[in-house]
Scaffold this active site. Structure first.
Site, PDB file in Angstrom:
ATOM      1  N   ILE A  16       0.815  -1.213   0.000  1.00  0.00           N
ATOM      2  CA  ILE A  16       0.000   0.000   0.000  1.00  0.00           C
ATOM      3  C   ILE A  16       0.848   1.263   0.000  1.00  0.00           C
ATOM      4  CG2 ILE A  16      -1.993  -1.089   1.102  1.00  0.00           C
ATOM      5  CD1 ILE A  16      -1.065   0.028   3.765  1.00  0.00           C
ATOM      6  N   GLY A  17       2.169   1.111   0.012  1.00  0.00           N
ATOM      7  CA  GLY A  17       3.029   2.291  -0.022  1.00  0.00           C
ATOM      8  C   GLY A  17       4.464   1.904   0.255  1.00  0.00           C
ATOM      9  N   SER A  18       5.306   2.902   0.290  1.00  0.00           N
ATOM     10  CA  SER A  18       6.717   2.678   0.610  1.00  0.00           C
ATOM     11  C   SER A  18       7.166   3.742   1.584  1.00  0.00           C
ATOM     12  CB  SER A  18       7.588   2.735  -0.655  1.00  0.00           C
ATOM     13  OG  SER A  18       7.467   3.996  -1.285  1.00  0.00           O
ATOM     14  N   GLY A  19       8.017   3.352   2.517  1.00  0.00           N
ATOM     15  CA  GLY A  19       8.533   4.268   3.514  1.00  0.00           C
ATOM     16  C   GLY A  19      10.016   4.478   3.340  1.00  0.00           C
ATOM     17  N   GLU A  20      10.581   5.175   4.323  1.00  0.00           N
ATOM     18  CA  GLU A  20      12.008   5.481   4.251  1.00  0.00           C
ATOM     19  C   GLU A  20      12.852   4.215   4.329  1.00  0.00           C
ATOM     20  OE1 GLU A  20      13.226   8.078   7.352  1.00  0.00           O
ATOM     21  OE2 GLU A  20      15.355   7.971   6.851  1.00  0.00           O
ATOM     22  N   GLY A  60      11.587   0.861   3.794  1.00  0.00           N
ATOM     23  CA  GLY A  60      11.129  -0.283   3.011  1.00  0.00           C
ATOM     24  C   GLY A  60       9.659  -0.152   2.678  1.00  0.00           C
ATOM     25  N   GLU A  61       9.055  -1.262   2.213  1.00  0.00           N
ATOM     26  CA  GLU A  61       7.663  -1.234   1.785  1.00  0.00           C
ATOM     27  C   GLU A  61       6.722  -1.245   2.981  1.00  0.00           C
ATOM     28  OE1 GLU A  61       9.874  -3.315   0.426  1.00  0.00           O
ATOM     29  OE2 GLU A  61      10.050  -2.443  -1.571  1.00  0.00           O
ATOM     30  N   VAL A  62       5.487  -0.728   2.728  1.00  0.00           N
ATOM     31  CA  VAL A  62       4.404  -0.781   3.702  1.00  0.00           C
ATOM     32  C   VAL A  62       3.293  -1.631   3.091  1.00  0.00           C
ATOM     33  CG1 VAL A  62       2.771   0.541   5.086  1.00  0.00           C
ATOM     34  CG2 VAL A  62       4.999   1.522   4.539  1.00  0.00           C
ATOM     35  N   ASP A 105       6.258  17.048  14.375  1.00  0.00           N
ATOM     36  CA  ASP A 105       5.894  16.923  12.957  1.00  0.00           C
ATOM     37  C   ASP A 105       4.384  16.745  12.824  1.00  0.00           C
ATOM     38  OD1 ASP A 105       6.249  16.866  10.257  1.00  0.00           O
ATOM     39  OD2 ASP A 105       6.894  14.774  10.160  1.00  0.00           O
TER      40      ASP A 105
END
Length: 947
Positions: free
Chosen positions: A601-605, A607-609, A720
């Site tokens: 469902i996405g990618s982060g800093e 690896g994948e999510v 943040d």
């Protein structure tokens, strides 16, 4: 196709008839081969075609053609025309069927429907023929084409435009990666991709008796038909060991075992154990031997210990000291401990014994003792006791036999009585008072008498002592209206016990009865209280009279302004010497078999999510979000990745994203959180522009504020806070997430801040000016960010400050520019934003204030109409007593000074005892609370306080 092995006619189609000619010849090794030749160099305008038979591509997407040919040097041919060539063209045609031989017309070949592969030139040409008739200087060229997808096969076509040449051999092939067993996983034969640079994924499956270690298991097949580095792997199941990496696992023979999955080898059964089957994962213990709950499969089986030895007792009045030697046989274990069982006996028969009272004290304890010494006190005098000293180790609970023990009988001696628990005043006069008391809980014999010690509290000197044969006494010859401190102790034949605690008793004033004294004291207290109430009443009346026509004013309660006792404080995981310890402390380790990955469902800093499912043992399956750590990470990256889990694991609040757990003991490393169906708040609002009523948006804002209030109470600064870092579930509940920039808020200064590392990235559009300029982060800077989030929500996800650059934003804020109200935004909400954007951070509201304001808006929907300025009253920054003539807090230094300024010093102990221990807490007292507080004292003039 490979014409090198053909000895019969190839039967290719040529056009025109006088063009390409099929002939037999010899290769350089004098093997017979079929070739095609053409040499019409003396005739102009040559266009000679040669079409191969149909070739089945067998699902291949890229085809390779190897051509062996010779070309005559045009310069070596006498009287040749100027159109002589030393090149030819290669074409192909995708089709599902064979091209008919009837296509020999000029028109067809003039408009040949072929796709060109390349123009092929010779690296070397020949100028003559040797005596053996063989053509010299053979050229070999390889070309590829694709992707092929329009038919099951194809034809190749060769076009000659005026060369003198021979096609010696044509080989047509495709490339594939062969089937292979690697890392105990089988990968099937895999065709290469459509391009020479393509990578084709091949999914692997574990070989028999092997299980997955890392998922997914895959290999990449490159364009040259070579396997790339594998991802994921399998390893032998428990009970099996590998022969080598390519062969199936073999079972452990009898007498050996392998307890866990992996590449390890079978081991011999430990001492006192055996295995009678193959593929054993555990060796069973022999009779009389056991494994403890914490023992490992490779540990030897052990037995229960024998009884302790040589117990020695020393009796001192009602205390006993027991010492003993360890048992001869510890059962081959090092976790030996002792338990003490105490029984009080009335005769020599064990059946007449009863368990000891709970008041009996064991030092250092009575269970799980590691030493061989214990002191037992608070026993009864002249009483027989039996003590059982039991030896216990880690397998005692496995044995069907009771723990081995050594018993000893002792009888206590005479002892002084215990302490008299309390004194009661029976009556009082101006010169005396009468006291009584219950006997000691443990008299330890017959009470001979009591000793009473007392002294005048005002002087504290010259204590007097009297004796009494009964548990009561009348103290006479006292001074009127004086307080006396009294203590009592009892005596037996063993001597005096300890004195009771000091208690204060009062004689009456001359001529006054108890009732008169009470009446007098009540009058004095009531008079002073009335004076205090009058002051507060005048202040409260002044507030009400000057506050306008609306008589109802809501003040914050005391509990809203104070942290409740026991509130957790956030612990920065980076303060741990070993960051893995923080993960173990705050995050639950999850068995990877309980986690099922469904889709990316996405990618982060890092690896994948993924979206996935979590099925804890014995619980219902739930949807989860899974963050993974990419392959090839460094230890620092792993530490930073897991730090977020160490942070989230400390929080438990409905508006904070919930951490389900982590997977750190296998690959890939994962952080598992609750799944939020609607994703990030900013994108969700943009997808649903204008779809929600204002009160629903306020409800979402209230949830966000509640979550940040919780973080602030834990001394935690988010740093943040933005709509992109707020997640929304299917019920439109908003939850704060993304704790990558957050750090611990120090509380050891009057101005708690966090100073970020120099050069750290800051989200300028959401960050308070002091945080941008000085890198100072506080809860007040989070309040500024919350104001930006409120603007994002009310504008349905519009970008703050639109397309202004970061520097333009900084300059605009410095010049007091603030974002205008979004379309249809109620005035009260824009005013809340402006309050959050106060330049002076101390002037901004606190998060408890913000939650209270939003609650009032929700309770009063009329205030949310666009254009209204009916701002619900929120918590005041000043107490009414200080705003209307009462002393300013800046001019007093303590609660005592404040009460003195109000002429209410007599209530100091009551204020302190009720929790008002500091000036900040005084500012939170409501007028209603003051009236209630003072009224309770008018009704209850006496309160018990320990002396």
């Amino acid at each position: 196709m490979d014409t090198r092995t053909a000895t019969a006619e190839l039967g290719w189609i040529s056009f025109p008839a006088n063009g390409w000619e099929e002939v037999s010849g010899y290769d350089e090794n004098l093997n017979t081969i079929r070739t095609y030749q053409v040499c019409n160099v003396f005739e102009p305008s040559q266009n000679n075609w040669l079409l191969t038979t149909y070739i089945d591509r067998r699902a291949a997407q890229r085809i390779y053609v190897e051509i062996r040919f010779t070309v005559r040097d045009c310069a070596s041919i006498p009287s040749v025309l100027g159109s002589c060539k030393e090149t030819f063209n290669l074409y192909y045609l995708e089709t599902d069927r064979t091209v008919s031989e009837s296509i020999k017309g000029v028109e067809y070949w003039a408009n040949a429907p072929y796709l060109k592969v390349d123009t092929i030139a010779a690296d070397e040409s020949f100028s003559q023929v040797d005596f053996g008739g063989r053509l010299m200087k053979v050229n070999t060229e390889v070309r590829s084409f694709g992707p092929l997808s329009k038919g099951r096969g194809f034809h190749l076509a060769f076009q000659d435009l005026g060369a003198c040449m021979s096609l010696l051999a044509v080989r047509v092939f495709y490339k594939k990666c062969p089937s292979i067993v690697q890392n105990f996983a089988f990968f099937p034969e895999t065709l290469t991709g459509a391009e020479s640079t393509s990578l084709v994924i091949a999914r692997g499956s574990c070989i028999p008796n092997a299980e997955e270690v890392d998922v997914p298991i895959k290999l990449y097949c490159n364009g040259d038909g070579e396997w790339m580095v594998p991802i994921g792997s399998c390893s032998c199941k428990a009970g099996f060991e590998p022969d080598n990496a390519a062969k199936p696992s073999t079972s452990c023979p009898q007498g050996t075992f392998k307890s866990s999955q992996g590449a390890g080898l079978c081991q011999q059964c430990p001492l006192n154990s055996r295995s009678t089957i193959e593929a054993a994962t555990l060796c069973g213990c022999r009779n009389g031997y056991y494994r403890g709950d914490m023992d490992k499969p490779e540990d030897m089986c052990t037995s229960v210990p024998s009884a302790p030895r040589n117990v020695v007792s020393v009796v001192n009045q009602t205390s006993v000291l027991l010492e003993w030697n360890p048992p001869r046989d510890t059962g081959h274990r090092e976790d030996l401990t002792y338990n003490i069982v105490c029984r009080r006996c009335h005769s020599s028969e064990r059946r007449a014994c009863q368990p000891c009272d709970d008041s009996v004290k064991f030092t250092p304890g009575k269970e799980v003792l590691k030493g061989t010494r214990v002191e037992i006190s608070k026993l009864r005098a002249h009483m027989s006791y039996t003590f059982d000293i039991q030896t216990v180790n880690g397998v005692s609970n496995k044995s069907p036999y009771p723990a081995q023990q050594l018993s000893i009988n002792i009888t206590t001696n005479q002892a002084a009585p215990s302490v008299v628990p309390i004194l009661h005043q029976v009556s009082s006069t101006s010169r005396s008072f009468s006291l009584s008391w219950p006997p000691p809980e443990q008299p330890n014999g017959i009470i001979l008498d009591y000793e009473i010690r007392y002294y005048d509290k005002s002087s504290g000197l010259n204590s007097s002592v009297v004796q009494s044969d009964s548990p009561n006494v009348v103290l006479e010859g006292l001074r009127p209206g004086t307080g006396y401190v009294v203590q009592v102790r009892a005596r037996t034949v063993a001597g005096y016990g300890a004195y009771s605690k000091e208690m204060l008793f009062q004689t009456l004033t001359d001529g006054k009865s108890v009732g008169g004294l009470l009446k007098c004291q009540l009058s004095l207290i009531a008079g002073s209280l009335v004076g205090g109430v009058c002051i507060v009443s005048l202040v409260a009346i002044a507030i009400i009279c000057t506050s306008g026509p609306t008589p109802t004013v809501t003040f914050p309660t005391l509990s809203e302004g104070r942290s409740s006792p026991g509130v957790k404080i956030y612990i920065d995981p980076f303060t741990y010497e070993d960051p893995n310890e923080a993960v173990r402390e705050f995050a639950k380790e999850i068995d990877p078999s309980c986690v099922k990955i469904e889709e990316v469902i996405g990618s982060g800093e890092f690896g994948e999510v993924y979206k996935g499912r979590l099925k804890p043992v014995g619980k219902k399956e739930i949807p989860v979000a899974i963050k993974t750590l990419k392959v090839g990470y460094s230890e620092r990256q792993r530490r930073d990745f897991l730090a977020e889990a160490s942070i989230m694991g400390q929080f438990d609040q409905p508006n904070i994203i919930r951490l389900e757990g982590v997977v750190t003991k296998s690959r890939p490393t994962m952080i598992i959180t609750e799944f939020m169906e609607n994703g990030a708040l900013d994108s969700f609002l943009r997808l649903n522009d204008g779809q929600f009523p204002v009160i629903q948006l306020v409800g979402m804002l209230r949830g966000i504020a509640s979550g940040i209030r919780y973080l602030a109470e834990m001394s935690y600064v988010h740093r943040d806070l933005a709509a992109r870092n707020i997640l929304v579930n299917s019920n439109l509940v908003c939850k704060v997430s993304d704790f990558g920039l957050s750090r611990y808020l120090e509380e050891d200064t009057s101005d708690p801040t966090y100073t970020s590392s120099l050069g750290g990235k800051i989200p300028v559009r959401w960050t308070a000016p002091e945080a941008i300029a000085y890198r100072k982060f506080t809860s007040a800077s989070d309040v500024w960010s919350y104001g930006i989030v409120t603007w994002e929500v009310m504008s349905y996800g519009e970008r703050p400050y639109w397309d202004m650059s970061n520097q333009d934003v900084i300059n605009a804020i410095e010049q007091d520019f603030r974002l205008p109200a979004p379309m249809d935004c109620p005035v009260v909400l824009h005013q809340l934003m402006l309050d959050c954007w106060q330049k002076d951070r101390n002037a901004r509201p606190k998060f408890p204030d913000i939650v209270s304001m939003l609650d009032k808006m929700i309770r009063n929907p009329a205030s949310l109409k666009a254009g209204t300025n009916n701002i619900p009253p929120g918590p005041s920054h000043h107490h009414p007593l200080l705003d209307r003539g009462a002393p300013d807090l800046s001019r007093v230094s303590s609660v005592e000074d404040w009460l003195a300024a109000l002429k209410m010093t007599q209530y100091r102990d009551s204020f302190i005892g009720s929790g008002f221990t500091s000036l900040p807490l005084v500012t939170q007292i409501t007028a209603e609370y003051v009236f209630s507080f003072l009224s309770s004292f008018l009704c209850h003039p006496y309160r018990m306080h320990p002396f």
